[in-house]
Enzyme design. Sequence first.
Site, short mmCIF file in Angstrom:
data_model
loop_
_atom_site.label_atom_id
_atom_site.label_comp_id
_atom_site.label_asym_id
_atom_site.label_seq_id
_atom_site.Cartn_x
_atom_site.Cartn_y
_atom_site.Cartn_z
N HIS A 1 0.97 -0.99 0.18
CA HIS A 1 0.33 -0.04 0.21
C HIS A 1 0.45 1.25 0.12
O HIS A 1 2.25 1.60 0.36
CB HIS A 1 -0.73 0.04 1.08
CG HIS A 1 -1.85 -1.05 0.90
ND1 HIS A 1 -3.21 -0.77 2.11
CD2 HIS A 1 -2.29 -2.22 0.42
CE1 HIS A 1 -3.55 -1.99 1.98
NE2 HIS A 1 -3.45 -2.83 0.89
N GLU B 1 0.53 3.71 1.79
CA GLU B 1 2.03 4.31 2.89
C GLU B 1 2.79 3.46 3.15
O GLU B 1 3.99 4.32 4.16
CB GLU B 1 0.21 4.47 3.69
CG GLU B 1 -1.02 4.94 4.44
CD GLU B 1 -1.88 4.11 3.08
OE1 GLU B 1 -1.78 3.25 2.17
OE2 GLU B 1 -3.62 4.02 3.61
N CYS C 1 -6.04 1.10 6.32
CA CYS C 1 -6.77 0.59 6.60
C CYS C 1 -6.03 -0.14 7.66
O CYS C 1 -5.53 1.14 8.04
CB CYS C 1 -6.87 -0.68 4.99
SG CYS C 1 -4.38 -1.49 5.48
N CYS D 1 -2.76 -0.80 7.28
CA CYS D 1 -1.44 0.83 7.52
C CYS D 1 -1.48 1.38 8.94
O CYS D 1 -0.49 2.42 9.25
CB CYS D 1 -1.65 1.69 6.24
SG CYS D 1 -1.78 0.53 4.44
#
Length: 165
Positions: free
Chosen positions: A57, A59, A87, A90
């Site tokens: 992801h 992040e 999410c 993260c």
Amino acid sequence: MGISPATDREFMQLAMAQAQQAAAAGEVPVGAVVVLAGEVIAAAHNQVITLHDPTAHAEVLAMRQAGQRVGNYRLVDCTLYVTLEPCSMCVGACIHARIKRLVYGASDPKTGAVASVDQLLERDHHNHRVDAQGGVEATACGQMLTDFFAARRLQHKAQQRQDNE
């Protein structure tokens, strides 16, 4: 004393540029930047498909880069800007990295773990508190996602028509 709203918008626009790179690569358009002392020290976009990595992801990738840059997995005094509400994975990474401040654009009503679906940063048992602010450039961030998924649906329908011919 916090970072000014104008600066938040400017850093979010850099995250949005990362999100556009993700979209161009066929990835869900989410981008992130990590800022320390007013300087961008890392920038990344979603690459789960490209890297065949469910943890890739924006992040997480940005925090990995930032850790390399500062020489520490703890990103104390850093601000993470991301175009979509993080999410649970993260958010957990933000806590473990000791991110000082999290600024996100669009809310995520399906998997958002800051305010939408869950409020993981509000749990009393965490040993670190992350200051979170949502809604920075929310309309523009959300529109990028809406446009991406609309185009994806059109491609899918076109492929179905082609397969049926």
